[in-house]
Design a protein around this motif. Structure first.
Motif, short mmCIF file in Angstrom:
data_model
loop_
_atom_site.label_atom_id
_atom_site.label_comp_id
_atom_site.label_asym_id
_atom_site.label_seq_id
_atom_site.Cartn_x
_atom_site.Cartn_y
_atom_site.Cartn_z
N GLY A 114 45.83 -18.96 31.49
CA GLY A 114 45.89 -20.25 32.20
C GLY A 114 44.82 -20.22 33.55
O GLY A 114 44.52 -21.02 33.87
N GLU A 115 45.06 -19.00 34.19
CA GLU A 115 44.32 -18.91 35.50
C GLU A 115 42.84 -18.74 35.28
O GLU A 115 41.89 -19.34 36.02
CB GLU A 115 44.73 -17.42 36.19
CG GLU A 115 45.94 -17.39 36.80
CD GLU A 115 46.49 -16.26 37.32
OE1 GLU A 115 45.67 -15.21 36.95
OE2 GLU A 115 47.36 -16.03 37.96
N THR A 116 42.35 -18.13 33.90
CA THR A 116 41.00 -18.30 33.73
C THR A 116 40.50 -19.65 33.51
O THR A 116 39.49 -20.14 33.77
CB THR A 116 40.90 -17.48 32.43
OG1 THR A 116 41.14 -15.92 32.69
CG2 THR A 116 39.26 -17.36 32.11
N ASN A 175 49.40 -9.84 36.98
CA ASN A 175 48.77 -10.80 36.25
C ASN A 175 47.88 -11.51 36.72
O ASN A 175 46.99 -11.94 36.31
CB ASN A 175 50.36 -11.84 35.80
CG ASN A 175 51.28 -11.32 35.13
OD1 ASN A 175 50.97 -10.43 34.41
ND2 ASN A 175 52.36 -11.64 35.37
N PHE A 176 48.00 -11.85 38.24
CA PHE A 176 47.03 -12.32 39.07
C PHE A 176 45.64 -11.76 38.88
O PHE A 176 44.60 -12.06 38.77
CB PHE A 176 47.43 -12.70 40.33
CG PHE A 176 46.44 -13.36 41.40
CD1 PHE A 176 46.18 -14.61 41.23
CD2 PHE A 176 45.88 -12.35 42.37
CE1 PHE A 176 45.48 -15.20 42.26
CE2 PHE A 176 45.04 -13.15 43.06
CZ PHE A 176 44.59 -14.31 43.18
N ALA A 177 45.78 -10.47 39.05
CA ALA A 177 44.73 -9.58 39.38
C ALA A 177 43.92 -9.39 38.00
O ALA A 177 42.72 -9.65 37.87
CB ALA A 177 45.09 -8.02 39.75
N TRP A 199 53.38 -12.19 28.04
CA TRP A 199 53.60 -13.04 29.28
C TRP A 199 52.22 -12.83 30.26
O TRP A 199 51.72 -13.83 30.74
CB TRP A 199 54.72 -12.73 29.95
CG TRP A 199 55.24 -13.32 31.30
CD1 TRP A 199 54.95 -12.78 32.65
CD2 TRP A 199 55.58 -14.67 31.64
NE1 TRP A 199 55.35 -13.82 33.76
CE2 TRP A 199 55.72 -15.00 32.81
CE3 TRP A 199 56.04 -15.43 30.53
CZ2 TRP A 199 56.10 -16.08 33.32
CZ3 TRP A 199 56.27 -16.69 31.08
CH2 TRP A 199 56.51 -17.21 32.46
N THR A 200 51.73 -11.60 30.44
CA THR A 200 50.36 -11.36 31.26
C THR A 200 49.24 -12.04 30.79
O THR A 200 48.62 -12.90 31.43
CB THR A 200 50.25 -9.82 31.20
OG1 THR A 200 51.52 -9.11 31.82
CG2 THR A 200 48.93 -9.38 31.96
N LYS A 201 49.09 -12.17 29.36
CA LYS A 201 47.92 -12.74 28.83
C LYS A 201 48.04 -14.12 28.80
O LYS A 201 47.01 -14.95 29.15
CB LYS A 201 47.85 -12.45 27.35
CG LYS A 201 47.33 -10.84 27.22
CD LYS A 201 47.25 -10.57 25.78
CE LYS A 201 46.62 -9.11 25.64
NZ LYS A 201 46.44 -8.73 23.99
N SER A 202 49.33 -14.61 28.67
CA SER A 202 49.33 -16.33 28.78
C SER A 202 49.05 -16.75 30.18
O SER A 202 48.38 -17.67 30.37
CB SER A 202 50.75 -16.67 28.31
OG SER A 202 51.83 -16.16 29.28
N ALA A 239 38.22 -13.29 34.82
CA ALA A 239 37.25 -14.28 35.46
C ALA A 239 36.01 -13.93 36.07
O ALA A 239 34.95 -14.58 35.94
CB ALA A 239 38.11 -15.31 36.29
N THR A 240 35.86 -12.65 36.57
CA THR A 240 34.74 -12.14 37.08
C THR A 240 33.82 -11.31 36.14
O THR A 240 32.86 -10.84 36.49
CB THR A 240 35.01 -11.36 38.38
OG1 THR A 240 35.78 -10.40 38.17
CG2 THR A 240 35.71 -12.24 39.47
#
Length: 341
Positions: A336-338, A34-36, A329-332, A42-43
């Protein structure tokens, strides 16, 4: 010198390989995926993000997702949302009059679209359900194990039913005497004298209704109260269960055989219902709802989702459901991180 240069090249190559290996492990490991994925999105690395997303979908549900589900399903309702907080939320929402107005407009817009779609549906409910499902439904209706005695007696003993039965008996008695009046019926069909006789009969009926009609109907209503008890026993009798089972099938079948668009309530009825519902929301006080909220928390406040359904068993039985939960779950988390970046 050559050996030293070779060692440096090997060191650089080894470093690059280790970096790629570690980044690859991080990207495709179940928990950090999820973090990756969030970082790749984001990049702007959409290609790697797409590959990582597909890889994540192919994996079973991750440990972090499972832990979150386990926490949620085992928490008591009172722990997830204390009763005081529930009442506070209700009070805050009801105090926002503009929110209620906007919600009403949104609901009506959605309902108008849905209603227009349903009005175009000419198939019957039976056709939509299919023959096998229809047969199972009707069989279940036919095999209903009797009725609730209190409910049957309450319905048959209501004033509306008593009045209806009394009126039916009253009209039945009058029509019975009309039927057995053979000589009068013959005269009624004769020219000249027949219309005169019929006019006298109708006037006598109106006079009877005005004079002794109320007395007769009052007696019949008192009698129907006794008849209702007998009717209740007849309905509730196990010996008549098959007869009423067939009646139930006929009733349900008549509804399921109607086109869907014929079952949609009129626009006037839905508008009235909408006005009444939102008028209630605008005027209701939190204190009026506290009793209902308290009743719910007394009933289910100390219960969790696990008390009603085996969540893990359902999830484990469906790999597709696992992938769906993991994907959502991964997309949510990625969203949030984005957003935080």
């Amino acid at each position: 010198m050559k050996i030293l240069l070779l060692d440096r090249k090997m060191s650089v190559g080894l470093s690059i390989w280790l970096s790629f290996f570690v980044s690859g492990r991080l990207a495709f490991a179940p928990q950090p995926a999820n973090f990756a994925l969030g970082k790749l999105v984001a990049t702007g690395n959409d290609a790697r993000a797409s590959v990582l997303c597909r890889a994540t979908e192919e994996m079973p549900i991750s440990a972090s997702t499972r832990e979150s589900i386990n926490w949620f399903k085992s928490e008591k309702v009172e722990s997830l949302l204390p009763k005081e907080d529930a009442l506070a939320i209700i009070d805050e929402i009801l105090s926002e009059k503009s929110l209620i107005d906007d919600s009403e407009a949104t609901v009506m817009e959605s309902w108008d679209k849905l209603r227009a779609k349903l009005l175009q549906e000419k198939r019957t409910i039976a056709e939509i359900l299919g023959k096998d499902t229809m047969d199972r439904v009707l069989k279940s209706v036919e095999n209903v194990e009797g009725y609730d005695p209190a409910a049957v007696r309450a319905f048959l003993g209501s004033e509306a039913v008593n009045k209806l039965l009394a009126q039916v008996l009253y009209d039945g008695i009058y029509n019975f005497f009309q039927t057995i009046d053979v000589f009068g019926n013959i005269i009624g069909n004769l020219p000249i004298i027949g219309p005169i006789r019929n006019q006298i009969r109708d006037e006598a009926k109106r006079s009877l209704d005005r004079t002794v009609g109320p007395l007769i109907q009052s007696f019949l209503r008192s009698y129907t109260k006794v008849a209702v008890l007998e009717a209740s026993d007849f309905v509730l009798s196990p010996a008549n269960r098959k007869v009423f089972g067939s009646a139930n099938v006929k009733l349900v079948s008549s509804i399921l055989d109607r086109p869907v668009n014929s079952l949609i309530p009129s626009a006037e009825l839905t508008d009235k219902l909408r006005v009444d519902v939102y008028e209630y929301f605008r005027n209701v006080k939190t204190e009026d709802l506290e009793e209902y909220v308290s009743f719910y928390y007394e009933l289910a406040g100390d219960k969790s989702v696990d008390d009603y359904v085996d969540v893990n068993r359902i999830i484990d039985s469906s790999p597709t459901l696992q992938r769906t939960i993991e994907r959502l779950w991964t997309k949510s988390i990625s969203a949030g991180e984005t957003g935080s970046d």
